[in-house]
Design a protein around this motif. Sequence first.
Motif, PDB file in Angstrom:
ATOM      1  N   UNK A  23       1.118  -1.202   0.018  1.00 24.27           N
ATOM      2  CA  UNK A  23       0.336   0.438   0.226  1.00 24.27           C
ATOM      3  C   UNK A  23       0.973   1.817   0.017  1.00 24.27           C
ATOM      4  N   UNK A  24       1.665   0.931   0.925  1.00 27.62           N
ATOM      5  CA  UNK A  24       2.657   2.526   1.139  1.00 27.62           C
ATOM      6  C   UNK A  24       3.380   2.203  -0.354  1.00 27.62           C
ATOM      7  N   UNK A  25       3.651   1.661  -1.445  1.00 29.23           N
ATOM      8  CA  UNK A  25       4.462   1.553  -2.181  1.00 29.23           C
ATOM      9  C   UNK A  25       3.613   1.586  -3.610  1.00 29.23           C
ATOM     10  N   UNK A  26       2.525   1.653  -3.705  1.00 32.81           N
ATOM     11  CA  UNK A  26       1.379   1.659  -4.872  1.00 32.81           C
ATOM     12  C   UNK A  26       0.904   3.056  -4.661  1.00 32.81           C
ATOM     13  N   UNK A  27       0.255   3.293  -3.412  1.00 35.15           N
ATOM     14  CA  UNK A  27      -0.538   3.842  -3.085  1.00 35.15           C
ATOM     15  C   UNK A  27      -0.089   5.641  -3.131  1.00 35.15           C
ATOM     16  N   UNK A  28      -0.514   7.675  -3.333  1.00 33.32           N
ATOM     17  CA  UNK A  28       0.036   8.512  -3.036  1.00 33.32           C
ATOM     18  C   UNK A  28      -0.664   8.970  -1.753  1.00 33.32           C
ATOM     19  N   UNK A  29      -2.026   8.462  -0.829  1.00 29.86           N
ATOM     20  CA  UNK A  29      -2.674   8.954   0.146  1.00 29.86           C
ATOM     21  C   UNK A  29      -3.500   7.917   0.688  1.00 29.86           C
ATOM     22  N   UNK A  30      -2.567   7.024   1.437  1.00 29.12           N
ATOM     23  CA  UNK A  30      -3.657   6.280   2.246  1.00 29.12           C
ATOM     24  C   UNK A  30      -3.708   6.621   2.891  1.00 29.12           C
ATOM     25  N   UNK A  31      -4.652   5.738   4.036  1.00 26.21           N
ATOM     26  CA  UNK A  31      -5.546   6.521   5.129  1.00 26.21           C
ATOM     27  C   UNK A  31      -5.347   4.495   6.244  1.00 26.21           C
ATOM     28  N   UNK A  32      -5.568   4.748   7.062  1.00 23.06           N
ATOM     29  CA  UNK A  32      -6.314   3.497   7.878  1.00 23.06           C
ATOM     30  C   UNK A  32      -7.610   3.760   8.589  1.00 23.06           C
ATOM     31  N   UNK A  33      -8.619   2.780   8.324  1.00 25.23           N
ATOM     32  CA  UNK A  33     -10.524   3.314   9.076  1.00 25.23           C
ATOM     33  C   UNK A  33     -10.035   2.779  10.339  1.00 25.23           C
ATOM     34  N   UNK A  34      -9.873   3.532  11.059  1.00 23.53           N
ATOM     35  CA  UNK A  34     -10.279   2.504  12.786  1.00 23.53           C
ATOM     36  C   UNK A  34     -10.963   3.433  13.235  1.00 23.53           C
ATOM     37  N   UNK A  35     -11.724   1.813  13.786  1.00 17.67           N
ATOM     38  CA  UNK A  35     -12.961   1.981  14.131  1.00 17.67           C
ATOM     39  C   UNK A  35     -12.608   2.209  15.841  1.00 17.67           C
ATOM     40  N   UNK A  36     -12.032   1.493  16.586  1.00 19.00           N
ATOM     41  CA  UNK A  36     -11.455   1.043  17.746  1.00 19.00           C
ATOM     42  C   UNK A  36     -11.783  -0.556  18.268  1.00 19.00           C
ATOM     43  N   UNK A  37     -12.385  -1.250  17.479  1.00 17.16           N
ATOM     44  CA  UNK A  37     -12.329  -2.601  17.291  1.00 17.16           C
ATOM     45  C   UNK A  37     -11.311  -3.703  17.673  1.00 17.16           C
ATOM     46  N   UNK A  38     -11.163  -4.861  17.725  1.00 18.19           N
ATOM     47  CA  UNK A  38     -10.259  -5.323  17.459  1.00 18.19           C
ATOM     48  C   UNK A  38      -9.965  -5.751  16.717  1.00 18.19           C
ATOM     49  N   UNK A  39      -9.672  -5.561  15.505  1.00 19.16           N
ATOM     50  CA  UNK A  39      -9.433  -6.193  14.147  1.00 19.16           C
ATOM     51  C   UNK A  39      -8.744  -4.257  14.002  1.00 19.16           C
ATOM     52  N   UNK A  40      -9.211  -3.194  13.459  1.00 23.36           N
ATOM     53  CA  UNK A  40      -8.812  -1.944  13.650  1.00 23.36           C
ATOM     54  C   UNK A  40      -7.148  -2.162  14.008  1.00 23.36           C
ATOM     55  N   UNK A  41      -7.341  -2.385  15.611  1.00 24.97           N
ATOM     56  CA  UNK A  41      -6.131  -2.015  16.524  1.00 24.97           C
ATOM     57  C   UNK A  41      -5.137  -2.817  15.940  1.00 24.97           C
ATOM     58  N   UNK A  42      -5.117  -4.336  15.653  1.00 28.91           N
ATOM     59  CA  UNK A  42      -4.769  -5.553  15.369  1.00 28.91           C
ATOM     60  C   UNK A  42      -3.701  -4.534  13.692  1.00 28.91           C
ATOM     61  N   UNK A  43      -4.406  -3.870  12.253  1.00 26.86           N
ATOM     62  CA  UNK A  43      -4.766  -3.733  11.771  1.00 26.86           C
ATOM     63  C   UNK A  43      -2.926  -2.662  11.626  1.00 26.86           C
ATOM     64  N   UNK A  44      -3.411  -1.659  12.291  1.00 25.60           N
ATOM     65  CA  UNK A  44      -2.999  -0.333  13.235  1.00 25.60           C
ATOM     66  C   UNK A  44      -1.014  -1.460  14.462  1.00 25.60           C
ATOM     67  N   UNK A  45      -1.119  -2.058  14.918  1.00 25.13           N
ATOM     68  CA  UNK A  45       0.000  -2.269  15.550  1.00 25.13           C
ATOM     69  C   UNK A  45       0.856  -3.257  14.433  1.00 25.13           C
ATOM     70  N   UNK A  46       0.461  -3.775  13.300  1.00 29.49           N
ATOM     71  CA  UNK A  46       0.520  -4.641  12.464  1.00 29.49           C
ATOM     72  C   UNK A  46       1.631  -3.180  11.237  1.00 29.49           C
TER      73      UNK A  46
END
Length: 301
Positions: A23-46
């Motif tokens: 994602x960092x390599x291919x896109x110019x302006x990415x973002x993480x959709x963060x809900x505060x749930x466990x899955x978005x927390x794990x994505x942020x940790x990764x």
Amino acid sequence: MSNYNLTHIKELEAEAIFILREVFAQFENPAILFSGGKDSIVVTHLARKAFFPSKIPFPLVHIDTGHNFPETMKFRDELVAELGAKLIVGSVQKSIDDGEAIEEKGKSANRNANQTVTLLGTIEEHQFDACIGGARRDEEKARAKERFFSHRDEFGQWDPKNQRPELWNIFNGRQHQGEHFRVFPLSNWTEMDVWQYILSENIAIPSLYFAHERKVIRRSNTWLPVSEFIQIADDEEIVTKQIRFRTLGDITITGGDESSADTLAKIVDEVASARQTERGNREDDKRSETSMEDRKKQGYF
């Protein structure tokens, strides 16, 4: 000959980190959709691990419905402060006030569908070309149709019949003006994988996931938390139960399970013996057989 072998969880971690770096390599302006749930927390940790020792190179985007659990909001703010990350908040209440979304009325009213309007407006305002989410294929049949790189058209809509092949870990992020992608690094994870990873990495999560006492009512075969945002019928009795939540959404739609699991190890054991999916207690998913797919086609998470 090397005897080095990755465990199942470490293979999933490596795959997710590879996707985040793509994602960092291919896109110019990415973002993480963060809900505060466990899955978005794990994505942020990764993401934190993928780009360490640098800070996460993506802002966290939270779509605030105004009907969130207070515990979720507190956790969100504490994590953002710890990470030193940029937080962008889209307000559903503002969308309603501006006439862009219509407030539901009635006993089962919620703001879940309204999130789509706010999300698409936030993506357009900030010109995000990729939004990274924590959805997994095992969660729900519509999400099982997703690719890692999930194409959205210029209206933010998803067409499950118009997705790109992803052979040999080759991801095609090319897009026309106004289009964007949703990216799901946890696609191949299961609920059990997520909990085992949280346990092994000792990742902080909101207290709502652990068993606690809360005032609830029984509705739609689940324990719905009492709040200022729900209408309680005359035949609905408020009781105090020890519950926990397997998935987090708005307080108006998130049902709890009676539980004594107050540690991560106990949660893993409980999930292993569960006979209902984690979204089985989500009121918004019960509206129709295709409720999730209908929302996704309109631009939902």
